[in-house]
Scaffold this active site. Sequence first.
Site, PDB file in Angstrom:
ATOM      1  N   GLY A  97       0.799  -1.211   0.000  1.00 26.43           N
ATOM      2  CA  GLY A  97       0.000   0.000   0.000  1.00 26.43           C
ATOM      3  C   GLY A  97       0.837   1.269   0.000  1.00 26.43           C
ATOM      4  CB  THR A  98       4.024   2.194   1.676  1.00 27.60           C
ATOM      5  OG1 THR A  98       3.549   2.132   3.021  1.00 27.60           O
ATOM      6  CG2 THR A  98       5.046   3.319   1.561  1.00 27.60           C
ATOM      7  CG  ASN A 137      -4.587   3.895   9.578  1.00 27.90           C
ATOM      8  OD1 ASN A 137      -4.917   4.938   9.008  1.00 27.90           O
ATOM      9  ND2 ASN A 137      -3.503   3.806  10.309  1.00 27.90           N
ATOM     10  CD  GLN A 149      -6.696  -0.946   7.826  1.00 24.73           C
ATOM     11  OE1 GLN A 149      -7.488  -1.852   8.091  1.00 24.73           O
ATOM     12  NE2 GLN A 149      -5.420  -1.016   8.152  1.00 24.73           N
ATOM     13  CB  SER A 168      -2.164  -3.463   1.281  1.00 22.55           C
ATOM     14  OG  SER A 168      -1.068  -4.149   1.832  1.00 22.55           O
ATOM     15  CG  HIS A 185       0.360  -6.648   5.022  1.00 23.29           C
ATOM     16  ND1 HIS A 185       0.407  -6.282   6.348  1.00 23.29           N
ATOM     17  CD2 HIS A 185       0.604  -5.531   4.315  1.00 23.29           C
ATOM     18  CE1 HIS A 185       0.669  -4.994   6.430  1.00 23.29           C
ATOM     19  NE2 HIS A 185       0.794  -4.511   5.206  1.00 23.29           N
ATOM     20  CB  THR A 219      11.610  -9.250 -11.764  1.00 22.05           C
ATOM     21  OG1 THR A 219      12.596  -9.031 -12.781  1.00 22.05           O
ATOM     22  CG2 THR A 219      10.998 -10.627 -11.932  1.00 22.05           C
ATOM     23  CB  CYS A 241       3.243   2.772   9.166  1.00 23.75           C
ATOM     24  SG  CYS A 241       2.739   1.334   8.206  1.00 23.75           S
TER      25      CYS A 241
END
Length: 383
Positions: free
Chosen positions: A72-73, A151, A181, A201, A203, A243, A327
């Site tokens: 996401g970042t 979040n 989120q 994202s 995870h 890649t 974060c």
Amino acid sequence: MKTIYLDNSATTALSPTVRQAMLAAFDCYGNPSSLHSIGQSAERMMEEARSTIAEALFLPPRDYKIIFTSGGTEANNLALFGTLHAKKYSNARIVITDSEHPCIMEPAKALEAEGVEVIRLSTRKGCIDPGEMLDAINHRTVLLSIMHVNNETGAIYDIPNLFRLAKKQKPDLICHTDAVQAFLKIPFRPERCLCDLVSISSHKIHGPKGAGALVVHKDILQKRNLVPILLGGGQENNLRSGTENTISIAGFGAAAREGIHFLKENHAKMDHLREYLITHLPNEVRPNLPPKAACHILNITLPQIKSETMLHFLSSNGIYVSSGSACSSHGKHGSYVLSAFGLTEKEADTSIRISLNPTLTEDDLNYFLEKLGEGIHSLVTIR
């Protein structure tokens, strides 16, 4: 001792189904850009994941492209820098909120240093005033970026209405939402929300770390309103060189497939668990409730006990919660999100975030509530 994981907004446990998909992907070791059969097998695996994620977002196949990123970042950085660097804008302005994730706030500060004007909308009590937003949008405004679900507080911002009003005022405005989120937690269709760019994202939905995506509307591509921030071989529609992380992407696709299947069921479970928590909190604890909240996040303020103190106490009892965004948890300053919500510095410093997953039970929450009560009555309070 029990283990009760209540920090699912920071990251989620890897689903067993996702783990199996990733193990199978290890055998597909080709570079997806290679033309031989092994490379093409890797490309097919990656495209299957892309198709599944598109299905999870109800994307019209020809209207959006999914650009895989490292998370996401990176997706948020690509949205901001990629948009503002795409054209030679004169005296450009962007509009964000005062409660965005650090991976929006920090790029915004960097753009500010380049001369871009940044307007930060108030999110007091978990609300955004449409009038304030419209006042901020003028002929110089290039980008509007508003997260869908906060979040830290769980506040759901009214993206469909806000983006509709914004586009009505300035049709060529580029609208981006950080939906990290929101994705597979609440019903969400980028097309109906008039989104040009969407960050998601892996995870956060029981997939692996190291995979995310920026969803890009075809008009952005046709008008060349987005440029890459990583240059190289031109992978991902020339927007994200390097890649691709095919193993994590395969896991991302598997997590999305599982999330689609159980979306309604999981939403109902977590909604019930959140309401159960709210109604059974100790009297001394105050829930910080936005008018519209996601089913998986609850922020609470403790009675005169520092959040870090309570975190350590709960952790010693096998319970894992958070004091805010993972974060930014290493910073020494308080939560700017909770301050923006309306909490005092002292209140923000005594608040914790509980974030749920659908495998939890009422018994798990009862154990948490029991230990929370013990902590409240045994820990040293702030003088």
